[in-house]
Design an enzyme around this catalytic site. Structure first.
Site, PDB file in Angstrom:
ATOM      1  CD1 TRP A 153      35.478  -3.644  41.145  1.00 29.22           C
ATOM      2  CD2 TRP A 153      35.476  -2.733  43.190  1.00 29.22           C
ATOM      3  NE1 TRP A 153      35.926  -2.343  41.034  1.00 29.22           N
ATOM      4  CE2 TRP A 153      35.922  -1.771  42.270  1.00 29.22           C
ATOM      5  CE3 TRP A 153      35.398  -2.389  44.548  1.00 29.22           C
ATOM      6  CZ2 TRP A 153      36.295  -0.480  42.650  1.00 29.22           C
ATOM      7  CZ3 TRP A 153      35.760  -1.105  44.934  1.00 29.22           C
ATOM      8  CH2 TRP A 153      36.198  -0.163  43.991  1.00 29.22           C
TER       9      TRP A 153
ATOM     10  CD  GLU B 211      31.357  -4.623  40.740  1.00 28.68           C
ATOM     11  OE1 GLU B 211      31.593  -5.002  41.911  1.00 28.68           O
ATOM     12  OE2 GLU B 211      30.640  -3.635  40.491  1.00 28.68           O
TER      13      GLU B 211
ATOM     14  CE  LYS C 194      34.831   1.988  39.269  1.00 26.42           C
ATOM     15  NZ  LYS C 194      34.651   2.342  40.660  1.00 26.42           N
TER      16      LYS C 194
ATOM     17  CG  ASP D 161      28.301  -1.549  38.873  1.00 22.82           C
ATOM     18  OD1 ASP D 161      27.783  -0.617  38.228  1.00 22.82           O
ATOM     19  OD2 ASP D 161      28.477  -1.492  40.106  1.00 22.82           O
TER      20      ASP D 161
ATOM     21  CG  HIS E 138      31.655  -0.717  37.088  1.00 22.46           C
ATOM     22  ND1 HIS E 138      32.143  -1.670  37.947  1.00 22.46           N
ATOM     23  CD2 HIS E 138      31.245   0.313  37.871  1.00 22.46           C
ATOM     24  CE1 HIS E 138      32.017  -1.248  39.198  1.00 22.46           C
ATOM     25  NE2 HIS E 138      31.470  -0.052  39.172  1.00 22.46           N
TER      26      HIS E 138
ATOM     27  CG  HIS F 118      26.995  -4.770  41.626  1.00 17.18           C
ATOM     28  ND1 HIS F 118      28.184  -4.328  42.156  1.00 17.18           N
ATOM     29  CD2 HIS F 118      26.592  -5.807  42.402  1.00 17.18           C
ATOM     30  CE1 HIS F 118      28.495  -5.074  43.195  1.00 17.18           C
ATOM     31  NE2 HIS F 118      27.551  -5.986  43.362  1.00 17.18           N
TER      32      HIS F 118
ATOM     33  CG  ASP G 152      30.791   3.669  38.903  1.00 15.82           C
ATOM     34  OD1 ASP G 152      29.628   3.247  38.927  1.00 15.82           O
ATOM     35  OD2 ASP G 152      31.701   3.203  39.613  1.00 15.82           O
TER      36      ASP G 152
ATOM     37  CG  ASP H 174      27.860   3.648  42.525  1.00 17.81           C
ATOM     38  OD1 ASP H 174      27.342   2.555  42.260  1.00 17.81           O
ATOM     39  OD2 ASP H 174      29.078   3.875  42.355  1.00 17.81           O
TER      40      ASP H 174
ATOM     41  CG  ASP I 113      27.278  -1.166  43.859  1.00 18.65           C
ATOM     42  OD1 ASP I 113      27.290  -0.512  44.910  1.00 18.65           O
ATOM     43  OD2 ASP I 113      28.305  -1.365  43.168  1.00 18.65           O
TER      44      ASP I 113
END
Ligand code: RNT
Ligand code: ZN
Length: 416
Positions: free
Chosen positions: A183, A224, A226, A257, A260, A284, A292, A294, A324
């Site tokens: 990534w 990955e 995004k 992910d 993303h 993820h 995003d 997390d 993640d």
């Protein structure tokens, strides 16, 4: 009533719905989830003293953060004691361990810098997944693999190649394949004058990284995508289309992910399409709150929906599941345990669903019954099966695990 008796009752209840709870428990026992080491220290790593960059951010200042490899390992051990099953740990290159003071820059990293991690994983029977770290470094200002500065671009290409060699070392030592996820944070704050150029350079850099020979049965390289990062709001080089196309054309895996994508876009709906065109995919699992962000993975609708798509398409052995997120505002061990257990609960819920029967109801147009049954199933005694699963796998049941986290916080974390 004890856990076993409650399980037996639950088993009967699910049986009437056509679900075999023993089989569900057995399937869940085989699922290994990759637990991200970076929740333990707010994505700091050990190789650079600088701040976290790359357009990602941890917020919070909860005490007790791991600040060296030994503390991080101690914390991972504590978390793993409270999570049923055998899992993997997910490392970033920035978690290299330099002994005797010989530091190496990212382009010069070698397997020996991860020897301690291999020892740790071996003793515990864990696998290791890996990630080159294209951020939190003086050479990662705005562009890395897509940089127009050839020295910088080459530096990061060498980093990628070094990481493939390290990933192969993990897989060989542990006899468990290693997923190596690429990534990059590259992008622009404002409207680009050239969207193609950086992507062309990124493409060329990936080709060069992948020219490093490696055993494809040991290392699964993933890419990955995004949609944006902090300070890269207008343009991301590694967009979804770029990454999916690159992966498909170059024999590597796509990694999605779920933080993303655009806010109303869901990864759960993408999984079946990806499964039709790919032997394996990687995820993820995270929780984005408005962006995003997390946040810790909860037992929420999208996590359950993601689990359903994996389970009902018989893809438990085709999807690499990693978590993640990074929350620095709460106890970090608890953050790991809650997320891991929730991912497992979501998979269990999917395994405790009469998936074939529900498909049949859809195919025969019986959507009335499908809705009625789906809604009834939501209040079935999943908790009794989950508790049995925890007990069977030797980890604390219910909130008992939290008592242990509190004790650990008092005895270990607060004295750091
Ligand atoms: C960033 C990506 C990436 C990182 C980790 C630390 O938006 O999700 O996976 O979170 O590599
Ligand atoms: Zn991610």
């Amino acid at each position: 009533m004890n856990i076993l008796e409650r399980y037996k009752q639950a088993k009967e209840i699910y049986k009437k719905m056509g679900v075999d709870t023993d089989k569900a428990v057995e399937s869940l026992e085989k699922v290994s989830i990759s637990m991200h080491c970076w929740q333990g220290d707010d994505v700091c790593g050990f190789d650079n003293k600088g701040e976290l960059t790359g357009g990602i951010q941890t917020t919070g200042n909860y005490p007790g953060k791991a600040s060296n490899p030994w503390e991080l390992m101690e914390d991972i051990d504590m978390a793993m004691k409270l999570i049923p099953g055998k899992h993997k740990i997910n490392l970033h290159a920035s978690y290299a361990i330099f002994e005797d003071g010989e530091w190496a820059d990212r382009d010069k990293l070698m397997p020996e810098h991860f020897k301690k991690w291999v020892g740790f994983a071996k003793e515990r029977g864990l696998g290791i997944d890996f990630n080159p770290t294209f951020f939190s470094h003086p050479k990662a200002e705005q562009f890395t693999l897509s940089s127009m500065d050839e020295d910088i671009r080459n530096f990061w290409i060498e980093h990628g190649r070094a990481c493939i060699r390290i990933s192969e070392y993990f897989a060989t030592e542990l006899s468990i394949p290693c997923v190596m996820n690429i990534w990059i944070p590259d992008g622009l704050k404002d409207v680009p004058a050239d969207r193609l150029g950086p992507r062309a350079r990124f493409k060329d850099s990936l080709d060069k990284i992948l020219s490093q020979p490696y055993d494809k049965s040991k290392v699964y390289v993933a890419l990955e995508s995004k949609v944006f990062g902090i300070g890269m709001e207008s343009y991301t080089v590694g967009s979804s289309e770029f990454c999916i196309n690159y992966a498909a054309n170059n024999g590597i895996l796509s990694l999605m992910d779920n933080g993303h994508y655009h806010p109303t876009e869901v990864v759960s709906d993408k999984i079946p399409s990806m499964l039709l065109f790919n032997d394996k995919i990687a995820l993820h699992v995270t929780r984005g709150v408005r962006w995003d962000s997390d946040h810790v993975v909860l037992y929420d609708d999208e996590t359950k929906e993601i689990a359903k798509e994996i389970v009902r398409n018989n893809a438990l052995d085709r999807v690499f599941i990693a978590l993640d997120y990074f929350d620095a505002s709460i106890n970090r061990i608890s953050a790991w345990v809650v997320g891991m257990r929730n991912m497992q609960k979501a998979l269990l819920s999917a395994l405790l669903t009469p998936n074939e029967e529900f498909k049949r109801l859809q195919d025969t147009g019986n959507t009335t019954r499908l809705m009625a049954y789906t809604e009834e199933l939501k209040t079935y005694p999943l908790g009794d099966v989950w508790n049995y699963f925890c007990e069977k796998n030797g980890v604390p049941v219910g909130t008992d695990w939290f008592e242990q986290v509190e004790k650990y916080e008092k005895d270990v974390l607060l004295s750091r």
